[in-house]
Write a protein that holds these residues in place. Structure first.
Motif, PDB file in Angstrom:
ATOM      1  N   UNK A 375       0.754  -1.154  -0.046  1.00 33.82           N
ATOM      2  CA  UNK A 375       0.067  -0.014   0.126  1.00 33.82           C
ATOM      3  C   UNK A 375       0.840   1.327   0.106  1.00 33.82           C
ATOM      4  N   UNK A 376       0.401   2.263  -0.576  1.00 34.72           N
ATOM      5  CA  UNK A 376       1.136   3.521  -0.788  1.00 34.72           C
ATOM      6  C   UNK A 376       1.062   4.153   0.552  1.00 34.72           C
ATOM      7  N   UNK A 377       2.319   4.665   1.001  1.00 34.93           N
ATOM      8  CA  UNK A 377       2.388   5.278   2.308  1.00 34.93           C
ATOM      9  C   UNK A 377       1.704   6.618   2.152  1.00 34.93           C
ATOM     10  N   UNK A 378       1.479   7.305   3.410  1.00 34.70           N
ATOM     11  CA  UNK A 378       1.280   8.733   3.404  1.00 34.70           C
ATOM     12  C   UNK A 378       2.169   9.088   4.485  1.00 34.70           C
ATOM     13  N   UNK A 379       2.464  10.584   4.260  1.00 38.34           N
ATOM     14  CA  UNK A 379       3.564  11.163   5.238  1.00 38.34           C
ATOM     15  C   UNK A 379       2.865  11.392   6.451  1.00 38.34           C
ATOM     16  N   UNK A 380       3.679  11.161   7.470  1.00 41.47           N
ATOM     17  CA  UNK A 380       3.349  11.427   9.009  1.00 41.47           C
ATOM     18  C   UNK A 380       4.529  12.149   9.647  1.00 41.47           C
ATOM     19  N   UNK A 381       4.361  12.995  10.596  1.00 40.27           N
ATOM     20  CA  UNK A 381       5.335  13.723  11.071  1.00 40.27           C
ATOM     21  C   UNK A 381       6.446  12.631  11.892  1.00 40.27           C
ATOM     22  N   UNK A 382       7.482  13.216  11.988  1.00 43.24           N
ATOM     23  CA  UNK A 382       8.605  12.386  12.687  1.00 43.24           C
ATOM     24  C   UNK A 382       8.120  12.191  14.082  1.00 43.24           C
ATOM     25  N   UNK A 383       7.889  12.848  14.832  1.00 39.93           N
ATOM     26  CA  UNK A 383       7.366  12.739  16.094  1.00 39.93           C
ATOM     27  C   UNK A 383       6.395  11.727  16.173  1.00 39.93           C
ATOM     28  N   UNK A 384       5.153  11.485  15.429  1.00 39.35           N
ATOM     29  CA  UNK A 384       4.408  10.691  15.457  1.00 39.35           C
ATOM     30  C   UNK A 384       4.740   9.084  15.035  1.00 39.35           C
ATOM     31  N   UNK A 385       5.771   9.408  14.133  1.00 33.40           N
ATOM     32  CA  UNK A 385       6.543   7.982  13.828  1.00 33.40           C
ATOM     33  C   UNK A 385       7.309   7.583  14.971  1.00 33.40           C
ATOM     34  N   UNK A 386       8.067   8.451  15.778  1.00 33.54           N
ATOM     35  CA  UNK A 386       8.750   7.850  16.742  1.00 33.54           C
ATOM     36  C   UNK A 386       8.083   7.447  17.939  1.00 33.54           C
ATOM     37  N   UNK A 387       6.928   8.050  18.228  1.00 32.99           N
ATOM     38  CA  UNK A 387       5.908   7.525  19.153  1.00 32.99           C
ATOM     39  C   UNK A 387       5.498   6.267  19.116  1.00 32.99           C
ATOM     40  N   UNK A 388       5.284   6.073  17.818  1.00 31.85           N
ATOM     41  CA  UNK A 388       4.569   4.616  17.272  1.00 31.85           C
ATOM     42  C   UNK A 388       5.960   3.646  17.271  1.00 31.85           C
TER      43      UNK A 388
END
Length: 549
Positions: A375-388
């Motif tokens: 699936x095509x990825x959607x941009x997410x904020x760096x902080x949200x990615x780190x939290x996940x």
């Protein structure tokens, strides 16, 4: 500033020999450098037709001085400076430059204010195929693209089987070759969707060594069958996935090339194994040619670059003697003796590099099309990615066999910048706490006879000063002695915000409970604190073998 490039067919017969050679050179560019050095590189780009540059933070922090004592400059806006320099260097070049960087865990690997993501060994705590690995590659790729970078020299495809490895370690996805292969492909797939080139390193595998190739030449002394089954698997997988580059490592592999040549300088390793056996058709990028494992072998300026090219490298990274390298290569192309470089050898590399640049500068997509099944990825904020990532990788290495006594718990916070842990935990839980910090000279508190807490339940939150194992990860002996005594005499829950291999230090095995949060990044500190508050679980898996755990 050039923004497009001619087709290979239009330049193959018209570009002079020296300019073709220049296109194969990728010298180091330093974000924090003097104006004189910056102007010098601009002149070399103009005069020699340099094909690309690889960015490092500073001369004091690059390659052979990585474990040195030179003072490293601090620039709060290294990212802004990087963008300025990319524009300057591109303006100096008649042909668009390929811009590369090592951003294995994000631009923070080279820049103070670049976004940081957890290193590969932390991602190794995720199960194979986990979407977060691909999301991390995508986010890192977007960061690179926004800065003007085309090529992230990642992922690391080394299988780290030696806990004492001084140069790979936390940069590897783990000790299981299948796991490493799957994670490396996933990270690359994310970068690919962000239209950033990738490079598999360090062929044929630097993980089962105990020597730092920045300083000396490691030996990978394993059978050909073992190498084929373990070390080569991630490289095969990345080649099948369409990776644009492969970087040979500065290590010798007697079972594959008994001459003792480093893989970087070995025609057997590059031509026979990488291109022949593994079928790689992309661009071979040498590891940094200033590293002592290879640079000590050749005294004459330019000779190392000529040998590396003749061995099969297409791009010569971190060439320091640029003018002499062009001259030495041109001289060997024009001679017909046994040590010469054939015109075809040079043309093969030039064609590969130029056609890669065509993909970058002639089309809307830098890389080959991503896997249509994903699936095509959607941009997410760096902080949200780190939290996940913090939530998914938190690992309970060892759990208690007895109930916690939370009413009589003492806290020891050991390390710098542990504010996020403290704030998430709350001041009410830190009434009985002790803080230990250190700098490069050792413990800031000169008292090595720290008192043990009276409470039987102790939580030790540890953020070691270094990720590499040299000098016990930077932990002074007075602290490790204290750790041994503490774990022998108290019920200790060790919360490690760092490299899992720290758990090999004396005393760690005696801890009653071990929580591994992998990183001192704020999101990881907060997730660890939530665990002690009973709000979250620890779903991660230890990606390497630690004796006793």
């Amino acid at each position: 500033m050039p923004t497009s490039i001619q087709a290979y067919e239009d330049v193959v017969d018209s570009l002079p020999l020296t300019q073709k050679i220049g296109q194969l050179l990728m010298p180091a560019a330093f974000v924090n450098d003097s104006e004189d050095e910056i102007q010098r590189l601009e002149s070399q780009i103009r005069e020699l037709g340099i094909g690309g540059i690889c960015f490092f933070h500073s001369r004091a922090s690059a390659a052979t001085n990585f474990e040195g004592e030179k003072e490293v400059p601090v620039n709060p806006d290294s990212l802004g400076r990087l963008k300025e320099l990319i524009a300057r260097y591109q303006k100096a070049s008649a042909i668009p430059l390929l811009i590369a960087i090592d951003a294995e865990w994000g631009l923070a690997m080279r820049l103070e204010n670049g976004e940081a993501y957890p290193y590969a060994l932390c991602l190794g705590a995720l199960p194979p195929g986990h979407e977060l690995v691909r999301r991390t590659g995508f986010r890192m790729g977007l960061d690179c693209k926004a800065a003007g970078i085309h090529w992230n020299l990642a992922p690391v495809a080394d299988v780290n089987l030696n806990p004492a490895n001084p140069v790979i370690g936390y940069r590897s996805f783990g000790a299981d070759h299948h796991h490493v292969a799957q994670h490396a492909v996933s990270l690359y797939r994310g970068m690919q969707q962000a239209e950033i080139l990738g490079c598999a390193k360090h062929f044929p595998g630097h993980g089962d060594t105990a020597t730092d190739s920045h300083l000396e030449l490691p030996v990978l002394d394993k059978s050909a069958d073992s190498l084929d089954a373990i070390e080569l698997l991630p490289f095969r997988s990345l080649i099948s996935a369409g990776i644009e580059g492969v970087m040979p490592g500065h290590l010798t592999v007697p079972s594959l090339d008994p001459t003792g040549l480093p893989a970087t300088l070995s025609p057997t390793m590059i031509r026979d194994v990488l291109r022949g056996k593994l079928g790689f058709r992309g661009v071979v990028v040498s590891d940094a040619l200033n590293m002592h494992a290879v640079s000590k072998r050749y005294a004459a300026p330019g000779e190392l670059a000529a040998v590396a090219l003749n061995a099969g490298n297409d791009i010569l990274c971190f060439v320091e003697d640029l003018e002499q390298s062009v001259a030495a290569i041109a001289d060997k192309v024009s001679h017909g003796d046994k040590n010469s470089i054939t015109a075809q050898r040079l043309e093969d590399s030039f064609a590969r590099v130029w056609k890669l640049k065509e993909r970058v500068f002639q089309s809307d997509t830098t890389t080959s099309s991503p896997n249509s099944n994903e699936p095509k990825l959607k941009p997410e904020s760096p902080g949200a990615l780190r939290k996940a990532l913090a939530a998914a990788t938190l690992t309970a290495v060892k759990t208690r066999t007895t109930e916690r006594d939370t009413t009589r718990r003492a806290w020891i916070l050991a390390g710098e910048d542990l504010g996020p842990f403290e704030s998430e935990l709350g001041a009410g839980h830190l009434g009985n706490s002790m803080r230990i910090s250190w700098d490069k000279q050792g413990i800031l508190s000169q008292d090595s006879r720290w008192p043990l807490p009276d409470e039987s339940e102790v939580v030790l939150v540890l953020a070691p000063p270094k990720l590499k194992p040299a000098g016990n990860f930077g932990l002074p002996k007075s602290f490790t002695d204290f750790l041994v005594t503490l774990c022998e005499q108290r019920n200790v829950s060790l919360c490690l915000l760092g490299n899992p291999y720290v758990l090999n230090l004396p005393g760690c095995a005696q801890a009653a409970e071990i929580l591994l949060a992998y990183s001192p990044l704020a999101e990881f500190q907060k997730q660890a604190a939530r665990y002690y508050l009973g709000k979250v679980e620890a779903p991660g898996n230890l990606p390497v073998k630690i004796p006793g755990h």
